[in-house]
Design an enzyme around this catalytic site. Structure first.
Site, PDB file in Angstrom:
ATOM      1  N   SER A  17       1.013  -1.354  -0.149  1.00 46.63           N
ATOM      2  CA  SER A  17      -0.079   0.055  -0.019  1.00 46.63           C
ATOM      3  C   SER A  17       0.722   1.325   0.012  1.00 46.63           C
ATOM      4  O   SER A  17       1.728   1.520  -0.814  1.00 46.63           O
ATOM      5  CB  SER A  17      -0.874  -0.134   1.231  1.00 46.63           C
ATOM      6  N   ASP A  63     -10.029  -4.037  -5.171  1.00 51.83           N
ATOM      7  CA  ASP A  63      -9.687  -3.165  -3.971  1.00 51.83           C
ATOM      8  C   ASP A  63     -10.488  -1.921  -3.729  1.00 51.83           C
ATOM      9  O   ASP A  63     -10.836  -1.006  -4.707  1.00 51.83           O
ATOM     10  CB  ASP A  63      -8.183  -2.751  -4.293  1.00 51.83           C
ATOM     11  N   HIS A 112      -8.212  -5.142  -0.632  1.00 49.01           N
ATOM     12  CA  HIS A 112      -7.181  -4.362  -0.231  1.00 49.01           C
ATOM     13  C   HIS A 112      -6.112  -5.262   0.500  1.00 49.01           C
ATOM     14  O   HIS A 112      -6.267  -5.385   1.907  1.00 49.01           O
ATOM     15  CB  HIS A 112      -7.245  -3.130   0.391  1.00 49.01           C
TER      16      HIS A 112
END
Length: 332
Positions: free
Chosen positions: A145, A273, A301
């Protein structure tokens, strides 16, 4: 665009990106081997601050590669993906380390700064230090991320010289277009669940930073922040040299500079996501020949939970670290 590297199929009982994200974070099995244990080192930074680096204690040969994992927003070595990657490293005889971004190791850092999505100078300093401390090991790096966006920004900034530091890099579920991700997380279900969760951690840390450095920002305005846009406008952007949130999100995003990368790089993003709109993902034409795109339809995610055992429960999250880890090892 390459899908074949990670042919992921979500369990039938976890439909949709939110379910796959939340199950993986809250209920999944993270490791097949023993639970990872860590040795923590404190590294002093060039600007008289510190970070804490956790190195996995499992055995690895002296010349085995070192896998460095950069965590996501408010993550740590305890995050489910870090534990799963540690398990992958142990199973494959790799050394493994998780450097914590400033303030993320459980102790507030000293400087009037924190960390941000485009923190490539910090990535550079950390990777240089690992290279110095492990001269016999090939270095591979992954970022999850926020950490993945910062790692890709670093690879793009370094160009040809990135290969002096690492053999390959990977970004997992990274919001490579920060504005698209920032707006997505500020709406609807995302705002109710994920934004609230992040702010519950970030706001108290920011207030402690204000106690350390009085006058750093407007306390009342920060307490009134209801999304990441407002938080970044008051805290993240000005503390790290950006004019405001749009300036930060624009200049820190990796997507516009992915074509500058000259080291093998993988960008893995699930099309469902909830934080990263599929429409914002890079296309093969935008990234150049050094970047491989894996964009499976499912996974959420940093989710990618897999059914496990006869009943399909409780589910594990080792499949994604296996796929990404083996891709990185192919480039050593």
């Amino acid at each position: 665009m390459s899908h074949e590297g990670f042919s992921y199929a979500a369990p039938w009982w976890l439909p949709g990106g939110n379910a796959q994200t939340l199950w993986a974070a809250l209920a999944s099995r993270r490791h097949f081997g023993p639970s990872p244990t860590w040795t923590r080192q404190r590294w002093n930074t060039p600007d008289d601050d510190f970070i804490d680096v956790d190195q996995a204690r499992h055995a690895s040969a002296s010349k085995a590669p070192l896998l460095v994992l950069f965590h996501g927003l408010e993550g740590s070595s305890a995050s489910q993906y870090a534990v799963a990657f540690a398990d992958f490293a142990a199973a494959n005889g790799l050394a493994f380390a998780v450097p914590h971004f400033r303030g993320c190791s459980g102790e507030l850092n000293r400087a009037p700064r924190a960390y941000h999505s485009g923190d490539f100078e910090e990535i550079d300093w950390i990777l240089r230090r690992f290279a110095l401390e492990h001269p016999g090991r090939a270095l591979i790096a992954a970022g999850v991320s926020l950490g993945g966006n910062a790692l890709m920004r670093w690879a793009a900034e370094m160009g040809e010289s990135a290969s002096q530091r690492v053999r390959a890099v990977a970004a997992i579920c990274s919001p490579l277009d920060l504005a698209a991700g920032g707006h997505a997380i500020g709406q609807g279900f995302n705002r109710l669940v994920y934004t609230r969760m992040f702010l519950a951690s970030m706001v108290p840390k920011a207030l402690k930073k204000l106690e350390q450095h009085p006058g750093l920002f407007d306390r009342e305005a920060l307490l009134a922040a209801r999304n990441l846009y407002e938080f970044d406008n008051l805290f993240t952007a000005p503390l790290h040299g950006f004019r405001d949130t749009p300036d930060y999100w624009s200049r820190a995003s990796a997507k516009p500079v992915l074509h500058q990368i000259r080291v093998p790089a993988l960008a893995l993003n699930a099309l469902n996501d909830p934080f990263v709109p599929a429409s914002s993902l890079p296309t093969p034409q935008q990234v150049g020949r050094h970047v491989t795109l894996w964009q499976p339809g499912q996974g959420g995610h940093v989710g990618f939970p897999v059914s496990h055992g006869a009943v399909g429960l409780p589910g594990h999250v080792r499949a994604m670290p296996d796929a990404v880890g083996h891709w990185l090892l192919q480039h050593i």
